[in-house]
Scaffold this motif. Structure first.
Motif, PDB file in Angstrom:
ATOM      1  N   LYS A 168     -91.056 -22.779  11.817  1.00  0.00           N
ATOM      2  CA  LYS A 168     -90.875 -23.181  10.416  1.00  0.00           C
ATOM      3  C   LYS A 168     -89.389 -23.232  10.060  1.00  0.00           C
ATOM      4  O   LYS A 168     -88.954 -24.120   9.303  1.00  0.00           O
ATOM      5  CB  LYS A 168     -91.608 -22.214   9.501  1.00  0.00           C
ATOM      6  CG  LYS A 168     -93.127 -22.297   9.631  1.00  0.00           C
ATOM      7  CD  LYS A 168     -93.821 -21.256   8.777  1.00  0.00           C
ATOM      8  CE  LYS A 168     -95.342 -21.339   8.923  1.00  0.00           C
ATOM      9  NZ  LYS A 168     -96.044 -20.296   8.151  1.00  0.00           N
ATOM     10  N   ARG A 171     -88.116 -26.467  11.481  1.00  0.00           N
ATOM     11  CA  ARG A 171     -88.559 -27.615  10.673  1.00  0.00           C
ATOM     12  C   ARG A 171     -87.738 -27.739   9.397  1.00  0.00           C
ATOM     13  O   ARG A 171     -87.311 -28.845   9.030  1.00  0.00           O
ATOM     14  CB  ARG A 171     -90.033 -27.448  10.334  1.00  0.00           C
ATOM     15  CG  ARG A 171     -90.630 -28.584   9.524  1.00  0.00           C
ATOM     16  CD  ARG A 171     -92.049 -28.256   9.124  1.00  0.00           C
ATOM     17  NE  ARG A 171     -92.122 -27.018   8.335  1.00  0.00           N
ATOM     18  CZ  ARG A 171     -93.260 -26.428   7.988  1.00  0.00           C
ATOM     19  NH1 ARG A 171     -94.417 -26.935   8.369  1.00  0.00           N
ATOM     20  NH2 ARG A 171     -93.238 -25.320   7.256  1.00  0.00           N
ATOM     21  N   ASP A 172     -87.462 -26.624   8.743  1.00  0.00           N
ATOM     22  CA  ASP A 172     -86.668 -26.662   7.517  1.00  0.00           C
ATOM     23  C   ASP A 172     -85.221 -27.060   7.799  1.00  0.00           C
ATOM     24  O   ASP A 172     -84.592 -27.770   6.992  1.00  0.00           O
ATOM     25  CB  ASP A 172     -86.701 -25.291   6.828  1.00  0.00           C
ATOM     26  CG  ASP A 172     -88.101 -24.923   6.341  1.00  0.00           C
ATOM     27  OD1 ASP A 172     -88.922 -25.855   6.184  1.00  0.00           O
ATOM     28  OD2 ASP A 172     -88.365 -23.726   6.135  1.00  0.00           O
ATOM     29  N   ALA A 175     -85.027 -30.821   8.329  1.00  0.00           N
ATOM     30  CA  ALA A 175     -85.593 -31.643   7.252  1.00  0.00           C
ATOM     31  C   ALA A 175     -84.581 -32.598   6.640  1.00  0.00           C
ATOM     32  O   ALA A 175     -84.939 -33.709   6.221  1.00  0.00           O
ATOM     33  CB  ALA A 175     -86.185 -30.736   6.172  1.00  0.00           C
ATOM     34  N   ARG A 183     -86.286 -36.087  13.182  1.00  0.00           N
ATOM     35  CA  ARG A 183     -87.115 -35.415  12.185  1.00  0.00           C
ATOM     36  C   ARG A 183     -88.595 -35.596  12.487  1.00  0.00           C
ATOM     37  O   ARG A 183     -89.387 -34.660  12.357  1.00  0.00           O
ATOM     38  CB  ARG A 183     -86.808 -35.959  10.780  1.00  0.00           C
ATOM     39  CG  ARG A 183     -85.473 -35.542  10.215  1.00  0.00           C
ATOM     40  CD  ARG A 183     -85.475 -35.647   8.684  1.00  0.00           C
ATOM     41  NE  ARG A 183     -85.989 -36.910   8.213  1.00  0.00           N
ATOM     42  CZ  ARG A 183     -85.282 -38.026   8.063  1.00  0.00           C
ATOM     43  NH1 ARG A 183     -83.976 -38.010   8.342  1.00  0.00           N
ATOM     44  NH2 ARG A 183     -85.830 -39.139   7.615  1.00  0.00           N
ATOM     45  N   VAL A 186     -89.545 -33.364  15.519  1.00  0.00           N
ATOM     46  CA  VAL A 186     -89.582 -31.947  15.163  1.00  0.00           C
ATOM     47  C   VAL A 186     -90.769 -31.651  14.256  1.00  0.00           C
ATOM     48  O   VAL A 186     -91.445 -30.628  14.422  1.00  0.00           O
ATOM     49  CB  VAL A 186     -88.255 -31.527  14.493  1.00  0.00           C
ATOM     50  CG1 VAL A 186     -88.378 -30.131  13.891  1.00  0.00           C
ATOM     51  CG2 VAL A 186     -87.120 -31.569  15.498  1.00  0.00           C
ATOM     52  N   ASP A 187     -91.068 -32.549  13.315  1.00  0.00           N
ATOM     53  CA  ASP A 187     -92.217 -32.343  12.426  1.00  0.00           C
ATOM     54  C   ASP A 187     -93.520 -32.297  13.220  1.00  0.00           C
ATOM     55  O   ASP A 187     -94.372 -31.429  12.993  1.00  0.00           O
ATOM     56  CB  ASP A 187     -92.287 -33.454  11.382  1.00  0.00           C
ATOM     57  CG  ASP A 187     -91.233 -33.294  10.294  1.00  0.00           C
ATOM     58  OD1 ASP A 187     -90.667 -32.194  10.188  1.00  0.00           O
ATOM     59  OD2 ASP A 187     -90.988 -34.268   9.561  1.00  0.00           O
ATOM     60  N   THR A 190     -93.474 -29.004  15.508  1.00  0.00           N
ATOM     61  CA  THR A 190     -93.666 -27.754  14.769  1.00  0.00           C
ATOM     62  C   THR A 190     -95.053 -27.686  14.137  1.00  0.00           C
ATOM     63  O   THR A 190     -95.659 -26.621  14.060  1.00  0.00           O
ATOM     64  CB  THR A 190     -92.593 -27.592  13.683  1.00  0.00           C
ATOM     65  OG1 THR A 190     -92.576 -28.756  12.841  1.00  0.00           O
ATOM     66  CG2 THR A 190     -91.217 -27.404  14.310  1.00  0.00           C
ATOM     67  N   GLU A 191     -95.555 -28.833  13.683  1.00  0.00           N
ATOM     68  CA  GLU A 191     -96.911 -28.842  13.127  1.00  0.00           C
ATOM     69  C   GLU A 191     -97.932 -28.440  14.179  1.00  0.00           C
ATOM     70  O   GLU A 191     -98.859 -27.651  13.914  1.00  0.00           O
ATOM     71  CB  GLU A 191     -97.238 -30.229  12.576  1.00  0.00           C
ATOM     72  CG  GLU A 191     -98.629 -30.328  11.963  1.00  0.00           C
ATOM     73  CD  GLU A 191     -98.943 -31.730  11.455  1.00  0.00           C
ATOM     74  OE1 GLU A 191    -100.074 -31.934  10.985  1.00  0.00           O
ATOM     75  OE2 GLU A 191     -98.055 -32.607  11.535  1.00  0.00           O
TER      76      GLU A 191
END
Length: 360
Positions: A168, A171-172, A175, A183, A186-187, A190-191
């Motif tokens: 998390k 991901r932040d 962002a 992005r 990574v999204d 991480t999801e």
């Protein structure tokens, strides 16, 4: 995807190739996490070899053997009753089973001695084992920012929770990155990690060591491919990642790497536990198996049962039931070794090495 600069401005890659490469790249990020999704095996096979209760599997094997014996004796050997009493067939069959039971029980005792011998050793070796264990726990405590739990399932949950938190944070951090492709990768990564972590934590909740639940849940956390994805993201986008981003990726990689030896240690302990359970059960089952085999050898060799039950000869039923009971120690061995061998095969490689064709 950019064209090769040495190829000249008029040469471009074909659109179809671009689509295929991008599709393969995306599929790498979304690799299946759970054991069921990673394998091409059916749910029934996975249940029989891994998840099912070993005593239940043994009972099902015994019932299957008994029914198979009765069906073959009734349908394919019409003179089974006369055959079983001729040429000392009973004596040959059950004297062989007595030898097999005694030999198998001796083998099981040998396996138990091997497992026990791994726990024995001089004081220096025991002290080194303790030191290595405490070093690992201290490093884990630094990583999870809390005391390491003593319960195996809670210990694994804490490591998985640490990977979830660092995913998390990654991901932040990405962002606001200007690279859309980075992005998106990574999204997606991480999801997938967060979803897998939540699923495995739920499976570990309330699981007690000694049962297969702890190891089964741990096998559903596909940490190796996640390490590879962290390495790939760092390698593919070095110009778009700041030093802070790289540090976050390194932290996530370290946390994922800690899950590997933790799982392997718990797997080793479970294997030892399961083999000792197997040894005890075979020893317990060997006594009634020898009793039945000896009774058939001493009392049934000249006995005739002319009646039938549900249209099946009583001789077939009695011989089939007796033979099935004498096979219980061997069926226990099959059910336990099937689980141990399957789990060991699925965890041969430590780290980001993909052995299964379905994951390549």
């Amino acid at each position: 995807m950019s064209a090769d600069p040495d190829a000249g401005p008029d040469i471009e890659a074909e659109p179809k190739d671009d689509v295929d490469i991008e599709s393969d790249h995306d599929s790498d990020i979304g690799t299946a996490n759970t054991m069921q999704a990673r394998s091409s095996e059916s749910r029934i096979k996975l249940w029989a070899t891994m998840r099912g209760n070993r005593l239940l599997i043994t009972v099902l094997l015994a019932v299957g053997f008994f029914l198979g014996f009765v069906i073959v004796g009734e349908l394919f050997i019409p003179n089974f009753e006369s055959t079983i009493h001729s040429d000392s067939m009973i004596s040959y069959m059950f004297s062989t089973m007595i030898s097999a039971i005694i030999t198998g029980t001796t083998l099981v005792v040998t396996i138990s001695q091997i497992v026990i011998s791994q726990e024995n050793g001089p004081l220096g070796d025991q002290r080194q084992r303790m030191s290595n264990t405490m070093d690992f726990r201290e490093y884990t405590e630094e990583m999870i920012d809390s005391p390491a739990p003593a319960d195996p399932s809670a210990f694994l949950r804490e490591i998985i929770s640490a990977t979830d938190r660092r995913a998390k944070i990654l991901r932040d951090a990405i962002a606001d990155n200007g690279n859309d492709e980075l992005r998106a990768e990574v999204d997606e990564f991480t999801e997938s990690l967060i979803e897998n972590a939540e699923e495995v934590r739920n499976e570990l909740e309330g699981a007690s060591f000694g049962s297969f639940e702890v190891l089964n849940a741990a096998l559903n956390y596909n940490y190796g491919i996640k390490i590879f994805q962290v390495e790939r993201i760092a390698n593919d986008h070095p110009e778009d990642l700041t030093d802070e981003d790289m540090a976050i990726l390194d932290g996530l990689k370290s946390t994922l790497s800690m899950f590997g030896p933790a799982r392997e240690h718990i797997k080793t302990l479970y294997f030892q536990w399961a083999l000792m359970d197997l040894s005890q059960m075979i020893l317990y089952a060997a006594v009634p198996a020898l009793l039945v085999a000896g009774s058939m050898l001493g009392f049934f060799s000249g006995l005739s049962l002319p009646n039938t039950t549900f249209g099946v000869s009583d001789t077939t039923l009695v011989v089939g039931a007796a033979l099935t009971i004498t096979l219980i120690p061997f069926l226990l061995l099959i059910s336990y070794i099937a689980r141990v061998a399957t789990a060991a095969k699925r965890t041969l490689a430590m780290g980001p090495l993909v052995l299964r064709e379905s994951q390549r």
